[in-house]
Design a protein around this motif. Sequence first.
Motif, PDB file in Angstrom:
ATOM      1  N   ASN A   1      34.454  50.009  50.256  1.00  0.00           N
ATOM      2  CA  ASN A   1      34.695  48.906  51.209  1.00  0.00           C
ATOM      3  C   ASN A   1      35.545  49.328  52.418  1.00  0.00           C
ATOM      4  O   ASN A   1      36.103  48.493  53.110  1.00  0.00           O
ATOM      5  CB  ASN A   1      35.284  47.676  50.501  1.00  0.00           C
TER       6      ASN A   1
ATOM      7  N   ASN B   1      38.079  43.628  46.886  1.00  0.00           N
ATOM      8  CA  ASN B   1      39.234  44.487  46.595  1.00  0.00           C
ATOM      9  C   ASN B   1      39.648  44.302  45.145  1.00  0.00           C
ATOM     10  O   ASN B   1      39.511  43.215  44.593  1.00  0.00           O
ATOM     11  CB  ASN B   1      40.412  44.095  47.495  1.00  0.00           C
TER      12      ASN B   1
ATOM     13  N   GLN C   1      27.645  38.724  44.374  1.00  0.00           N
ATOM     14  CA  GLN C   1      28.575  37.608  44.094  1.00  0.00           C
ATOM     15  C   GLN C   1      29.465  37.408  45.317  1.00  0.00           C
ATOM     16  O   GLN C   1      30.255  38.293  45.653  1.00  0.00           O
ATOM     17  CB  GLN C   1      29.450  37.988  42.894  1.00  0.00           C
TER      18      GLN C   1
ATOM     19  N   THR D   1      32.195  46.564  57.246  1.00  0.00           N
ATOM     20  CA  THR D   1      32.448  46.723  55.806  1.00  0.00           C
ATOM     21  C   THR D   1      31.120  46.613  55.059  1.00  0.00           C
ATOM     22  O   THR D   1      30.819  47.421  54.171  1.00  0.00           O
ATOM     23  CB  THR D   1      33.421  45.628  55.314  1.00  0.00           C
TER      24      THR D   1
ATOM     25  N   PRO E   1      27.200  30.384  39.736  1.00  0.00           N
ATOM     26  CA  PRO E   1      28.265  31.401  39.743  1.00  0.00           C
ATOM     27  C   PRO E   1      28.557  32.001  38.372  1.00  0.00           C
ATOM     28  O   PRO E   1      28.755  33.206  38.256  1.00  0.00           O
ATOM     29  CB  PRO E   1      29.467  30.627  40.289  1.00  0.00           C
TER      30      PRO E   1
ATOM     31  N   LYS F   1      43.602  54.274  50.340  1.00  0.00           N
ATOM     32  CA  LYS F   1      42.387  53.871  51.057  1.00  0.00           C
ATOM     33  C   LYS F   1      42.233  54.646  52.370  1.00  0.00           C
ATOM     34  O   LYS F   1      41.160  55.164  52.671  1.00  0.00           O
ATOM     35  CB  LYS F   1      42.447  52.363  51.327  1.00  0.00           C
TER      36      LYS F   1
ATOM     37  N   ARG G   1      26.616  28.512  52.310  1.00  0.00           N
ATOM     38  CA  ARG G   1      26.454  29.969  52.359  1.00  0.00           C
ATOM     39  C   ARG G   1      25.261  30.400  51.516  1.00  0.00           C
ATOM     40  O   ARG G   1      24.524  31.317  51.877  1.00  0.00           O
ATOM     41  CB  ARG G   1      27.735  30.654  51.898  1.00  0.00           C
TER      42      ARG G   1
ATOM     43  N   ALA H   1      33.344  38.832  46.280  1.00  0.00           N
ATOM     44  CA  ALA H   1      34.140  37.594  46.393  1.00  0.00           C
ATOM     45  C   ALA H   1      35.594  37.882  46.057  1.00  0.00           C
ATOM     46  O   ALA H   1      36.422  38.064  46.948  1.00  0.00           O
ATOM     47  CB  ALA H   1      33.559  36.522  45.485  1.00  0.00           C
TER      48      ALA H   1
ATOM     49  N   ASP I   1      27.346  31.813  45.045  1.00  0.00           N
ATOM     50  CA  ASP I   1      28.580  31.473  45.763  1.00  0.00           C
ATOM     51  C   ASP I   1      28.945  30.054  45.358  1.00  0.00           C
ATOM     52  O   ASP I   1      28.074  29.303  44.886  1.00  0.00           O
ATOM     53  CB  ASP I   1      28.385  31.568  47.295  1.00  0.00           C
TER      54      ASP I   1
HETATM   55  P1  NAD Z   1      35.175  35.619  52.592  1.00  0.00           P
HETATM   56  O1  NAD Z   1      36.355  34.774  52.275  1.00  0.00           O
HETATM   57  O2  NAD Z   1      34.496  35.474  53.915  1.00  0.00           O
HETATM   58  O3  NAD Z   1      34.038  35.407  51.466  1.00  0.00           O
HETATM   59  C1  NAD Z   1      34.301  35.292  50.111  1.00  0.00           C
HETATM   60  C2  NAD Z   1      33.191  34.428  49.509  1.00  0.00           C
HETATM   61  O4  NAD Z   1      33.341  34.401  48.092  1.00  0.00           O
HETATM   62  C3  NAD Z   1      33.229  32.990  49.994  1.00  0.00           C
HETATM   63  O5  NAD Z   1      31.947  32.608  50.472  1.00  0.00           O
HETATM   64  C4  NAD Z   1      33.629  32.204  48.743  1.00  0.00           C
HETATM   65  O6  NAD Z   1      33.059  30.890  48.704  1.00  0.00           O
HETATM   66  C5  NAD Z   1      33.053  33.093  47.652  1.00  0.00           C
HETATM   67  N1  NAD Z   1      33.613  32.853  46.339  1.00  0.00           N
HETATM   68  C6  NAD Z   1      34.901  32.559  46.010  1.00  0.00           C
HETATM   69  N2  NAD Z   1      35.013  32.389  44.673  1.00  0.00           N
HETATM   70  C7  NAD Z   1      33.777  32.608  44.159  1.00  0.00           C
HETATM   71  C8  NAD Z   1      33.258  32.588  42.833  1.00  0.00           C
HETATM   72  N3  NAD Z   1      34.012  32.304  41.785  1.00  0.00           N
HETATM   73  N4  NAD Z   1      31.931  32.866  42.666  1.00  0.00           N
HETATM   74  C9  NAD Z   1      31.138  33.130  43.734  1.00  0.00           C
HETATM   75  N5  NAD Z   1      31.594  33.160  45.003  1.00  0.00           N
HETATM   76  C10 NAD Z   1      32.891  32.899  45.206  1.00  0.00           C
HETATM   77  O7  NAD Z   1      35.647  37.116  52.345  1.00  0.00           O
HETATM   78  P2  NAD Z   1      35.013  38.467  52.904  1.00  0.00           P
HETATM   79  O8  NAD Z   1      35.714  38.843  54.143  1.00  0.00           O
HETATM   80  O9  NAD Z   1      33.527  38.360  52.885  1.00  0.00           O
HETATM   81  O10 NAD Z   1      35.504  39.508  51.788  1.00  0.00           O
HETATM   82  C11 NAD Z   1      34.912  39.533  50.511  1.00  0.00           C
HETATM   83  C12 NAD Z   1      35.709  40.479  49.618  1.00  0.00           C
HETATM   84  O11 NAD Z   1      35.705  41.788  50.194  1.00  0.00           O
HETATM   85  C13 NAD Z   1      37.180  40.106  49.432  1.00  0.00           C
HETATM   86  O12 NAD Z   1      37.593  40.517  48.154  1.00  0.00           O
HETATM   87  C14 NAD Z   1      37.882  40.977  50.480  1.00  0.00           C
HETATM   88  O13 NAD Z   1      39.228  41.231  50.121  1.00  0.00           O
HETATM   89  C15 NAD Z   1      37.041  42.232  50.407  1.00  0.00           C
HETATM   90  N6  NAD Z   1      37.074  43.038  51.638  1.00  0.00           N
HETATM   91  C16 NAD Z   1      36.694  42.474  52.833  1.00  0.00           C
HETATM   92  C17 NAD Z   1      36.720  43.252  53.984  1.00  0.00           C
HETATM   93  C18 NAD Z   1      36.295  42.684  55.318  1.00  0.00           C
HETATM   94  O14 NAD Z   1      36.080  43.469  56.262  1.00  0.00           O
HETATM   95  N7  NAD Z   1      36.126  41.385  55.443  1.00  0.00           N
HETATM   96  C19 NAD Z   1      37.122  44.605  53.909  1.00  0.00           C
HETATM   97  C20 NAD Z   1      37.466  45.152  52.676  1.00  0.00           C
HETATM   98  C21 NAD Z   1      37.446  44.349  51.544  1.00  0.00           C
END
Ligand code: NAD
Length: 366
Positions: free
Chosen positions: A285, A259, A178, A149, A221, A73, A207, A236, A202
């Motif tokens: 990302n 990820n 999603q 991101t 979902p 990455k 949200r 998600a 979600d």
């Molecule tokens: P977050 O925890 O804030 O949000 C994740 C959302 O997904 C939540 O609102 C949750 O309710 C929802 N969710 C969970 N299961 C679900 C399902 N089955 N169907 C629909 N929605 C569902 O996380 P985030 O920081 O927004 O990150 C999202 C993704 O991006 C993750 O995989 C994270 O590893 C990846 N990521 C995030 C960043 C960052 O800067 N935050 C950077 C790189 C990668």
Amino acid sequence: MQLQQSFMFELMERDDFEEVVFFQDARTGLKAIVAIHDTTLGPALGGTRIWSYKNEVDALRDVLRLAKAMTLKSAAAGLNFGGGKAVIIGDPKKIKNEVLLRSYGRFIQSLGGRFITGEDVGTTVGDIRIIKTETDYVSGVKLDPSPFTAYGVYHGIKACLEYVFGDDCLDGVHVAVQGLGKVGSELVRLLIESGAKVTVTDIDEERVKACLEMGAEYVEPSRIYSVECDVFSPCALGGVINDSTIKRLRCRIVAGAANNQLESEKHGDMLANLGILYAPDYIINAGGLITVAHEYQCTNQYKEVDTEMLLKEIEQIGSRLKEIFRISENILDSSGRQVSTHKAAEIWAMERIEKLGGMKKMFIPQ
Ligand code: NAD
């Protein structure tokens, strides 16, 4: 479960890990593993995850897998950092407290800067601030990486549209998102502002409500995969592109923040066979990682982060993706088929490490 020494070295040798360090502090209950995969391009950068693993072997396997992914990455994002990751074993709700985090910070300091850490699953910016009281080797305490991101994913989606449809304009384009967390909700805002039609889902009602107020539409979902759209954007969970979901997809592009979106490498090939363009997750990302890396470099030089310059660098994610798509067109696998975009991203990242690794061998008189 007992680990045999040969098993440990076998695991390290398989993916050429430089160093794996175990820390424990009985007074605080700290049990941590830091894996430093590769520092060819610079010190290893990677978050600290706190998770209640079933056993220590699972924790070790997870930290190795995550650290290796960080090498690719960072390299693919054009950063001068290597790959590493740390895990602290335990339920964050039960074990996390100031003393444990500060004890962990001291151990990180003892690595002398070979590993720089930040937030991840189970840790927050507040936790990183506490760790920072004991070590200089942390980042991600000033800027929240999530909106950055989202900004990178937004530019990645535009690059995919240009590649597939010859036009990066989002007006009237249909995107299914999603996950509406820190990244997904900001992405929805950017897409709607650009005139896209956005369908969201979600499991968290609040949200969803916030996105409906912005003008998005909602599906359950379980129905998100079969939404007829131009872009499916997983924001998600990991592993959402798998044997059962892939046949339900009705999109031309998969491009999102989550990820490890592909359950396994073969799903990258399956998407290509279906004529669906996949934007490799760790390329699209990388906006948050680029932000954390900038913050670290600026802090070291006693400078403020230049946000305008940072955003310009994140926009480069679009051209990087297009370059990777071209590599995938031009490289054939052993059976004479184009390699998947996922594989092309790995080739691209490894090439950068090998080129710069070769340069480092050059003798520079002191
Ligand atoms: P977050 O925890 O804030 O949000 C994740 C959302 O997904 C939540 O609102 C949750 O309710 C929802 N969710 C969970 N299961 C679900 C399902 N089955 N169907 C629909 N929605 C569902 O996380 P985030 O920081 O927004 O990150 C999202 C993704 O991006 C993750 O995989 C994270 O590893 C990846 N990521 C995030 C960043 C960052 O800067 N935050 C950077 C790189 C990668």
